[in-house]
Write an enzyme that holds these catalytic residues in place. Structure first.
Site, short mmCIF file in Angstrom:
data_model
loop_
_atom_site.label_atom_id
_atom_site.label_comp_id
_atom_site.label_asym_id
_atom_site.label_seq_id
_atom_site.Cartn_x
_atom_site.Cartn_y
_atom_site.Cartn_z
N ILE A 60 0.83 -1.22 0.00
CA ILE A 60 0.00 0.00 0.00
C ILE A 60 0.86 1.27 0.00
O ILE A 60 0.34 2.36 -0.24
CB ILE A 60 -1.00 0.05 1.18
N THR A 123 -8.25 0.68 15.64
CA THR A 123 -8.27 -0.24 16.78
C THR A 123 -8.58 0.48 18.07
O THR A 123 -8.27 1.67 18.23
CB THR A 123 -6.90 -0.95 16.89
N ASP A 124 -9.12 -0.27 19.04
CA ASP A 124 -9.37 0.32 20.38
C ASP A 124 -8.06 0.69 21.08
O ASP A 124 -8.06 1.46 22.04
CB ASP A 124 -10.22 -0.61 21.26
N GLU A 125 -6.93 0.12 20.59
CA GLU A 125 -5.64 0.41 21.24
C GLU A 125 -5.26 1.88 21.11
O GLU A 125 -4.38 2.35 21.85
CB GLU A 125 -4.53 -0.47 20.67
N TYR A 147 3.01 -0.05 17.85
CA TYR A 147 1.89 -0.48 16.99
C TYR A 147 0.74 0.50 17.08
O TYR A 147 0.25 1.02 16.07
CB TYR A 147 1.41 -1.89 17.39
N LYS A 151 -0.86 3.14 14.41
CA LYS A 151 -2.26 3.03 14.00
C LYS A 151 -2.99 4.36 14.25
O LYS A 151 -3.81 4.79 13.44
CB LYS A 151 -2.98 1.92 14.77
N LYS A 186 -1.02 -14.52 17.96
CA LYS A 186 -1.98 -13.82 18.80
C LYS A 186 -2.48 -14.79 19.88
O LYS A 186 -2.48 -16.00 19.68
CB LYS A 186 -3.16 -13.30 17.96
N ASN A 246 -7.00 -12.22 31.05
CA ASN A 246 -6.21 -13.21 30.30
C ASN A 246 -6.14 -14.56 31.01
O ASN A 246 -6.18 -15.61 30.37
CB ASN A 246 -4.80 -12.68 30.06
P1 NAD Z 1 -3.09 -9.49 10.08
O1 NAD Z 1 -1.72 -9.22 10.57
O2 NAD Z 1 -3.68 -10.85 10.22
O3 NAD Z 1 -3.18 -9.12 8.52
C1 NAD Z 1 -2.57 -7.98 7.98
C2 NAD Z 1 -2.53 -8.16 6.46
O4 NAD Z 1 -1.98 -6.95 5.90
C3 NAD Z 1 -1.63 -9.30 6.00
O5 NAD Z 1 -2.29 -10.05 5.00
C4 NAD Z 1 -0.40 -8.60 5.43
O6 NAD Z 1 0.25 -9.33 4.40
C5 NAD Z 1 -1.01 -7.30 4.92
N1 NAD Z 1 -0.05 -6.21 4.83
C6 NAD Z 1 0.84 -5.80 5.78
N2 NAD Z 1 1.55 -4.76 5.33
C7 NAD Z 1 1.09 -4.47 4.08
C8 NAD Z 1 1.42 -3.48 3.12
N3 NAD Z 1 2.37 -2.58 3.34
N4 NAD Z 1 0.74 -3.48 1.95
C9 NAD Z 1 -0.22 -4.40 1.70
N5 NAD Z 1 -0.56 -5.37 2.57
C10 NAD Z 1 0.08 -5.39 3.76
O7 NAD Z 1 -4.01 -8.40 10.78
P2 NAD Z 1 -5.52 -8.48 11.28
O8 NAD Z 1 -5.54 -8.98 12.66
O9 NAD Z 1 -6.35 -9.12 10.23
O10 NAD Z 1 -5.87 -6.93 11.36
C11 NAD Z 1 -6.41 -6.25 10.21
C12 NAD Z 1 -6.62 -4.79 10.57
O11 NAD Z 1 -7.50 -4.67 11.67
C13 NAD Z 1 -5.33 -4.07 10.99
O12 NAD Z 1 -5.37 -2.77 10.45
C14 NAD Z 1 -5.39 -4.04 12.49
O13 NAD Z 1 -4.70 -2.93 13.02
C15 NAD Z 1 -6.90 -3.91 12.70
N6 NAD Z 1 -7.40 -4.44 13.98
C16 NAD Z 1 -7.14 -5.74 14.33
C17 NAD Z 1 -7.69 -6.26 15.51
C18 NAD Z 1 -7.45 -7.68 15.94
O14 NAD Z 1 -7.86 -8.05 17.05
N7 NAD Z 1 -6.85 -8.53 15.13
C19 NAD Z 1 -8.49 -5.43 16.32
C20 NAD Z 1 -8.71 -4.10 15.93
C21 NAD Z 1 -8.18 -3.63 14.73
O1 DAU Z 2 -7.32 -4.43 20.99
C1 DAU Z 2 -7.20 -4.61 19.60
C2 DAU Z 2 -5.85 -5.19 19.28
O2 DAU Z 2 -5.90 -6.55 19.71
C3 DAU Z 2 -5.48 -5.11 17.81
O3 DAU Z 2 -5.39 -3.76 17.43
C4 DAU Z 2 -4.15 -5.84 17.55
O4 DAU Z 2 -3.88 -5.86 16.15
C5 DAU Z 2 -4.27 -7.26 18.06
O5 DAU Z 2 -3.02 -7.91 17.92
C6 DAU Z 2 -4.72 -7.28 19.52
O6 DAU Z 2 -3.67 -6.76 20.38
P1 DAU Z 2 -3.33 -7.44 21.80
O7 DAU Z 2 -1.97 -7.06 22.19
O8 DAU Z 2 -4.45 -7.20 22.77
O9 DAU Z 2 -3.43 -8.99 21.35
P2 DAU Z 2 -2.53 -10.26 21.72
O10 DAU Z 2 -3.24 -11.46 21.19
O11 DAU Z 2 -1.11 -10.07 21.34
O12 DAU Z 2 -2.59 -10.29 23.30
C7 DAU Z 2 -3.84 -10.37 23.99
C8 DAU Z 2 -3.53 -10.36 25.48
O13 DAU Z 2 -2.84 -11.57 25.82
C9 DAU Z 2 -2.61 -9.23 25.90
O14 DAU Z 2 -3.00 -8.74 27.18
C10 DAU Z 2 -1.24 -9.87 25.98
C11 DAU Z 2 -1.56 -11.30 26.39
N1 DAU Z 2 -0.63 -12.31 25.88
C12 DAU Z 2 -0.36 -12.35 24.55
C13 DAU Z 2 0.50 -13.28 24.01
C14 DAU Z 2 0.80 -13.29 22.53
C15 DAU Z 2 -0.05 -13.25 26.74
O15 DAU Z 2 -0.30 -13.24 27.96
N2 DAU Z 2 0.81 -14.17 26.23
C16 DAU Z 2 1.12 -14.22 24.89
O16 DAU Z 2 1.93 -15.08 24.46
#
Ligand code: NAD
Ligand code: DAU
Length: 332
Positions: A60, A123-125, A147, A151, A186, A246
């Site tokens: 992108i 994201t809520d973060e 991160y 964002k 994750k 957690n």
């Molecule tokens: P993910 O890491 O599973 O997927 C990210 C995708 O983006 C991958 O397919 C990767 O190849 C692609 N990508 C990365 N850099 C790129 C670039 N420069 N150009 C084109 N493609 C690129 O992430 P996800 O968990 O599916 O999250 C998707 C979106 O939602 C993100 O923007 C994340 O910040 C947001 N989000 C995620 C969560 C969550 O809990 N997973 C919560 C809130 C918001």
């Molecule tokens: O809140 C939204 C966010 O949720 C998204 O924006 C992010 O993309 C997504 O990765 C996620 O972030 P977190 O940091 O909350 O997710 P994660 O799964 O990494 O961790 C969830 C919780 O679990 C966090 O409090 C850290 C804890 N954790 C995580 C890992 C990977 C552990 O205790 N052990 C672990 O090995």
């Protein structure tokens, strides 16, 4: 609608594309994805060959390519991001490029090509930790890690393009998603797949941090609604309204798998670990959205999905993931 989805080979993006093409049979999707370690074409293997779906590998941050693939679409839905907090502590560079600069490139293309809609998936973060109550869309942004700071950069930049150039932006800020096709770094897929192999579950710090969990398909229905009915220039929180510590989450995963709690391995906390996130999602509810997947049943279905899809996660965990994991645990 003709959609350009960025990052559609990742977890939420792939679920979203499948959802949209099932719900709106006349829609078409171009999926622009760089295929980083987190991107996986296998996530949408069922759509390869569908004339409504086109995959383009690319970044992108590449303005020329973005203009080429965006020309003529009705909307851009922007998922592409570096998404893992722990990795942003090790290598923040790619986070700044994709999560902030990449959103600028998309906003410029949408502006120049006069595309009617840009949905920026945030994201809520970005609110940072919430001690009491829940963040509304008006709450201050106080991101605490590279991160979420990157964002927040993309989120605010998208809104700035609405204010200054009338680029038709909507932003969603969702809580922690879980479900099928989530990269096993994750916490939920990591703990489920480790437990299936009787390997330790590395629980950070005291395990009392709180996350608000939403099933990925509920986020997809919210995104689809905001895409079609959201008010331009507005932000919508999308939370599952299901807060879990957690430690309790870890115990529930072990219970569902019939594995002992002795697998829980307390490890050094994540630096700057946010204690709690919580969202007030009443604004998107007023658009007509409600989550449809109760947490307990959705977690059970998710655990079952990983149990039944070893062929999806085993190659991931034995490839790039292993090097990353070793680097993580060299630090702990
Ligand atoms: P993910 O890491 O599973 O997927 C990210 C995708 O983006 C991958 O397919 C990767 O190849 C692609 N990508 C990365 N850099 C790129 C670039 N420069 N150009 C084109 N493609 C690129 O992430 P996800 O968990 O599916 O999250 C998707 C979106 O939602 C993100 O923007 C994340 O910040 C947001 N989000 C995620 C969560 C969550 O809990 N997973 C919560 C809130 C918001
Ligand atoms: O809140 C939204 C966010 O949720 C998204 O924006 C992010 O993309 C997504 O990765 C996620 O972030 P977190 O940091 O909350 O997710 P994660 O799964 O990494 O961790 C969830 C919780 O679990 C966090 O409090 C850290 C804890 N954790 C995580 C890992 C990977 C552990 O205790 N052990 C672990 O090995």
């Amino acid at each position: 609608m003709r959609l350009l989805v960025t990052g559609g080979a990742g977890f939420i993006g792939s679920n979203f594309i499948r959802h949209v093409l099932a719900e709106h049979p006349d829609d078409t999707v171009v999926n622009l994805d760089k295929l980083t370690y987190a991107g996986n074409r296998a996530n949408l293997a069922d759509l390869e060959g569908d004339p409504r779906y086109t995959f383009v590998r690319g970044d992108i941050c590449d303005g020329g390519l973005v203009r080429e693939v965006a020309r003529g679409v009705d909307a851009v839905v922007s998922f592409a991001a570096e998404s893992h907090v722990d990795r942003s502590l090790l290598e923040p560079d790619a986070f700044l490029k994709t999560n902030t600069y990449g959103v600028y490139v998309l906003a410029e293309a949408v502006r120049e090509l006069r595309i009617p809609r840009l949905v920026q998936v945030s994201t809520d973060e970005v609110y940072g930790p919430i001690a009491d109550g829940a963040a509304t869309e008006e709450s201050p942004l106080r991101p605490t890690n590279p991160y979420s700071a990157a964002k927040a950069g993309g989120d605010l930049l998208a809104l700035a393009y609405w204010r200054t150039h009338r680029v038709p932006v909507v932003v969603t800020r969702s809580s922690n998603n879980f479900g099928p096709y989530q990269y096993p770094e994750k916490v939920i897929p990591l703990f489920v797949t480790n437990a299936l192999d009787d390997r330790p579950l590395p629980l950070y710090g005291d395990g009392r941090q709180v996350r608000d969990w939403i099933y990925v398909l509920d986020n997809c229905t919210a995104l689809d609604l905001v895409l079609r009915k959201g008010e331009t220039g507005e932000v919508y929180n999308v939370g599952g309204s299901h807060e879990v510590e957690n430690l309790a989450l870890t115990r529930e995963i072990l219970r569902l798998l019939g594995k002992p709690e002795t697998l829980i391995q307390p490890v050094t906390d994540r630096p700057g670990h946010d204690r709690r996130y919580a969202l007030d999602s009443s604004k998107v509810a007023r658009l007509g959205w409600a989550p449809r997947h109760p947490f307990a049943a959705a977690l059970e279905a998710t655990v079952r999905w990983y149990r039944e899809h070893e062929a999806w996660w085993r190659p991931i965990k034995s490839g790039e993931f292993r090097a990353y994991y070793e680097q993580q645990y060299a630090r702990r």
